[in-house]
Design a protein around this motif. Structure first.
Motif, PDB file in Angstrom:
ATOM      1  N   LYS A  99      89.322  43.730 -96.094  1.00  0.00           N
ATOM      2  CA  LYS A  99      88.328  44.440 -95.056  1.00  0.00           C
ATOM      3  C   LYS A  99      87.096  43.475 -94.568  1.00  0.00           C
ATOM      4  N   ASN A 100      86.669  42.792 -95.457  1.00  0.00           N
ATOM      5  CA  ASN A 100      85.472  42.418 -94.849  1.00  0.00           C
ATOM      6  C   ASN A 100      85.811  40.873 -93.934  1.00  0.00           C
ATOM      7  N   LEU A 101      86.942  40.173 -94.100  1.00  0.00           N
ATOM      8  CA  LEU A 101      87.636  40.069 -93.531  1.00  0.00           C
ATOM      9  C   LEU A 101      87.780  40.196 -91.296  1.00  0.00           C
ATOM     10  N   PHE A 102      87.678  41.480 -91.412  1.00  0.00           N
ATOM     11  CA  PHE A 102      88.276  41.885 -90.228  1.00  0.00           C
ATOM     12  C   PHE A 102      87.898  41.406 -88.566  1.00  0.00           C
ATOM     13  N   GLY A 103      88.972  40.992 -88.259  1.00  0.00           N
ATOM     14  CA  GLY A 103      89.014  40.497 -86.663  1.00  0.00           C
ATOM     15  C   GLY A 103      89.101  38.983 -87.465  1.00  0.00           C
ATOM     16  N   ARG A 104      88.894  38.703 -88.134  1.00  0.00           N
ATOM     17  CA  ARG A 104      89.186  36.575 -88.618  1.00  0.00           C
ATOM     18  C   ARG A 104      90.089  35.979 -88.275  1.00  0.00           C
ATOM     19  N   LYS A 105      90.553  35.107 -87.621  1.00  0.00           N
ATOM     20  CA  LYS A 105      92.214  34.667 -88.008  1.00  0.00           C
ATOM     21  C   LYS A 105      92.200  33.572 -88.643  1.00  0.00           C
ATOM     22  N   VAL A 106      92.837  33.635 -89.321  1.00  0.00           N
ATOM     23  CA  VAL A 106      92.942  32.860 -90.956  1.00  0.00           C
ATOM     24  C   VAL A 106      94.701  31.505 -90.726  1.00  0.00           C
ATOM     25  N   ALA A 107      94.809  30.355 -91.027  1.00  0.00           N
ATOM     26  CA  ALA A 107      95.251  29.583 -90.947  1.00  0.00           C
ATOM     27  C   ALA A 107      95.743  30.006 -91.766  1.00  0.00           C
ATOM     28  N   ILE A 108      97.322  30.285 -92.647  1.00  0.00           N
ATOM     29  CA  ILE A 108      98.028  29.990 -93.642  1.00  0.00           C
ATOM     30  C   ILE A 108      99.145  29.203 -94.409  1.00  0.00           C
ATOM     31  N   ASP A 109      99.028  28.861 -95.479  1.00  0.00           N
ATOM     32  CA  ASP A 109      99.658  27.770 -95.724  1.00  0.00           C
ATOM     33  C   ASP A 109     101.027  28.492 -96.450  1.00  0.00           C
ATOM     34  N   ILE A 143     102.155  42.930 -93.121  1.00  0.00           N
ATOM     35  CA  ILE A 143     101.364  43.300 -92.450  1.00  0.00           C
ATOM     36  C   ILE A 143     100.258  43.733 -93.427  1.00  0.00           C
ATOM     37  N   ARG A 144      99.890  44.268 -94.297  1.00  0.00           N
ATOM     38  CA  ARG A 144      98.884  44.419 -95.223  1.00  0.00           C
ATOM     39  C   ARG A 144      97.715  43.368 -94.308  1.00  0.00           C
ATOM     40  N   MET A 145      98.004  42.639 -93.997  1.00  0.00           N
ATOM     41  CA  MET A 145      96.545  42.136 -92.981  1.00  0.00           C
ATOM     42  C   MET A 145      96.333  42.149 -92.094  1.00  0.00           C
ATOM     43  N   VAL A 146      97.598  42.157 -91.174  1.00  0.00           N
ATOM     44  CA  VAL A 146      97.577  43.000 -90.014  1.00  0.00           C
ATOM     45  C   VAL A 146      96.683  44.565 -89.893  1.00  0.00           C
ATOM     46  N   GLU A 147      97.042  45.449 -90.773  1.00  0.00           N
ATOM     47  CA  GLU A 147      96.490  46.607 -90.864  1.00  0.00           C
ATOM     48  C   GLU A 147      94.954  46.148 -91.447  1.00  0.00           C
ATOM     49  N   ASN A 148      94.414  45.420 -91.807  1.00  0.00           N
ATOM     50  CA  ASN A 148      93.043  45.117 -92.409  1.00  0.00           C
ATOM     51  C   ASN A 148      92.174  44.107 -91.241  1.00  0.00           C
ATOM     52  N   GLY A 149      93.171  44.337 -90.465  1.00  0.00           N
ATOM     53  CA  GLY A 149      92.078  43.199 -89.371  1.00  0.00           C
ATOM     54  C   GLY A 149      92.637  42.328 -88.679  1.00  0.00           C
ATOM     55  N   LEU A 150      93.020  41.719 -89.933  1.00  0.00           N
ATOM     56  CA  LEU A 150      93.159  39.790 -89.800  1.00  0.00           C
ATOM     57  C   LEU A 150      94.251  39.613 -88.658  1.00  0.00           C
ATOM     58  N   LYS A 151      93.612  39.093 -88.414  1.00  0.00           N
ATOM     59  CA  LYS A 151      95.184  37.480 -87.408  1.00  0.00           C
ATOM     60  C   LYS A 151      95.823  35.978 -88.362  1.00  0.00           C
ATOM     61  N   PRO A 152      96.891  36.645 -89.158  1.00  0.00           N
ATOM     62  CA  PRO A 152      97.447  35.495 -89.554  1.00  0.00           C
ATOM     63  C   PRO A 152      98.310  33.983 -88.631  1.00  0.00           C
ATOM     64  N   LEU A 153      97.439  32.909 -89.249  1.00  0.00           N
ATOM     65  CA  LEU A 153      98.928  32.949 -87.868  1.00  0.00           C
ATOM     66  C   LEU A 153      99.444  31.332 -89.766  1.00  0.00           C
ATOM     67  N   TYR A 154     100.241  31.276 -89.539  1.00  0.00           N
ATOM     68  CA  TYR A 154     100.992  30.870 -90.689  1.00  0.00           C
ATOM     69  C   TYR A 154     101.428  29.380 -90.336  1.00  0.00           C
ATOM     70  N   VAL A 155     101.135  28.134 -91.222  1.00  0.00           N
ATOM     71  CA  VAL A 155     101.302  26.780 -91.013  1.00  0.00           C
ATOM     72  C   VAL A 155     103.001  26.236 -91.747  1.00  0.00           C
ATOM     73  N   PHE A 156     103.700  25.526 -91.555  1.00  0.00           N
ATOM     74  CA  PHE A 156     104.735  25.118 -92.208  1.00  0.00           C
ATOM     75  C   PHE A 156     104.409  23.446 -92.446  1.00  0.00           C
ATOM     76  N   ASP A 157     104.721  23.009 -93.571  1.00  0.00           N
ATOM     77  CA  ASP A 157     104.374  21.911 -93.978  1.00  0.00           C
ATOM     78  C   ASP A 157     105.526  20.977 -92.624  1.00  0.00           C
ATOM     79  N   GLY A 158     105.161  19.765 -93.267  1.00  0.00           N
ATOM     80  CA  GLY A 158     106.551  18.608 -92.387  1.00  0.00           C
ATOM     81  C   GLY A 158     106.671  17.324 -92.955  1.00  0.00           C
ATOM     82  N   LYS A 159     107.231  16.347 -92.715  1.00  0.00           N
ATOM     83  CA  LYS A 159     107.796  15.481 -93.573  1.00  0.00           C
ATOM     84  C   LYS A 159     106.585  15.138 -94.720  1.00  0.00           C
ATOM     85  N   PRO A 160     106.515  14.977 -95.870  1.00  0.00           N
ATOM     86  CA  PRO A 160     105.435  14.605 -96.788  1.00  0.00           C
ATOM     87  C   PRO A 160     105.442  12.979 -97.047  1.00  0.00           C
TER      88      PRO A 160
END
Length: 353
Positions: free
Chosen positions: A2-12, A51-68
């Motif tokens: 909940k402390n991260l409410f309103g934060r946009k986060v880039a997730i691996d 859904i759990r993150m969004v319910e707590n007010g976070l805005k998740p953005l997922y980042v997928f691996d490319g070519k290693p």
């Protein structure tokens, strides 16, 4: 969280899929599957944890691996050999081993496939959650987004992420509640300040501690790595000292050690500049989710519709900004605080005059 409410986060994303494939299980310890025998653990984990993150007010953005990077090939080959060895041991344990023993070795064999990555992307699109395809390492792209201010923080369990200079790194974000762990928020500038290092020196120490791009020097652990860096100032000088004094030191450099190439990958990773990326959060496609998750993957329709409703509500609620978004937050050092207090007292005296 909940402390991260309103934060946009880039997730691996790759790290998340691995976690879900490991953690989301049936009562007998096996991965979740649909009637066709397709693994669905990654989809269940991605759906409900997001859904759990969004319910707590976070805005998740997922980042997928490319070519290693080419340099990572050796590490990937080692992982493949470990998976093959673990698969062999699992086959031997199927007759006599316990569930715990089988799980131990299965964790070493888990890897998200191309198909599972594609399914995760399809699910996120239907959920209205944005994702980015990194040209190479996902954690480097997450750090770029955090460093530029496009998001508040990079989220990954991979500590190598700190080498790419994110403003903040979040650990345990996607598993905190399931494992009853606190979410660690690591501030990059405070790391350098606490270690009294600049970025290049910090990267040198991280290579000594171990990374995906090259081996470590045998016998050099965290305490010794820190000591050597402080004594010699850089990894180049440590290597030079070991090469010039083989009889005075017990440390032996790995053969053809590509530490310089590893350093270059950390200092200048292949990324897409944050300014070239646009992403937005949108209302979920409920009927699309039902078609994909229920009709194709065998999930319960009522639960999927309920999840979609929570997403709609959470994304609308997340529009509200954080209070610190309206003000400039300034950190006060003890010296600055004393000076401010002195100025205030001086102001009062002048007012009386």
């Amino acid at each position: 969280m909940k402390n991260l409410f309103g934060r946009k986060v880039a997730i691996d994303a790759s790290m998340c899929l691995y976690q879900y494939l490991i953690a989301v299980r049936q009562l007998d310890g096996q991965q979740l599957t649909n009637e066709d025998g397709e693994t669905t653990s990654h989809l269940l984990g991605m759906f409900y944890r997001t859904i759990r993150m969004v319910e707590n007010g976070l805005k998740p953005l997922y980042v997928f691996d490319g070519k290693p990077p080419v340099l990572k090939g050796g590490e990937l080959e080692k992982r493949l050999l470990k998976r093959e060895a673990a698969n062999k041991q699992m086959e031997e344990l199927k007759e006599t081993g316990t569930v715990e023993e089988l799980m131990k070795f299965e964790k070493r064999t888990v890897r998200a496939s191309k198909e599972q990555n594609a399914e995760a992307k399809e699910l996120l699109t239907l959920m209205g959650i944005p994702y980015v395809d990194a040209p190479s390492e996902a954690e480097a792209q997450c750090a770029e987004l955090a460093r530029s201010g496009k998001v508040f923080a990079a989220a990954s369990e991979d500590m190598d992420t700190l080498c790419y200079e994110p403003k903040f790194l979040l650990r345990h974000l996607t598993v905190a509640e399931a494992r009853k762990l606190p979410i660690d928020q690591i501030e990059y500038s405070e790391v350098l300040k606490g270690l009294n290092m600049d970025r290049l020196t910090f990267v040198d120490m991280c290579i000594l501690l171990g990374c995906d791009y090259c081996e470590t020097i045998k016998g050099v652990g965290p305490v010794t790595a820190f000591k050597l860096i402080k004594e010699h100032g850089s990894l180049d000088k440590i290597v030079e000292w070991i090469e010039k004094n083989p009889e005075k030191t017990k440390y032996k450099l790995p053969e053809n050690w590509p530490y310089k190439e590893a350093k270059e990958l950390f200092m200048n990773p292949e990324i897409t500049k944050a300014d070239d990326l646009d992403f937005k959060w949108s209302e979920p496609n409920t009927e699309g989710l039902v078609d994909f998750m229920v009709k194709q993957k065998g999930f319960n329709e009522e639960r999927i519709r309920s999840g979609a409703d929570k997403l709609k509500k959470g994304l609308k609620g997340g529009v509200q900004g954080r209070l610190d978004g309206f003000f400039t937050v300034v950190k006060l050092t003890p010296a600055k605080r004393k000076a401010d207090e002195k100025d205030k007292k001086g102001g009062k005296k002048r007012g009386k005059k």
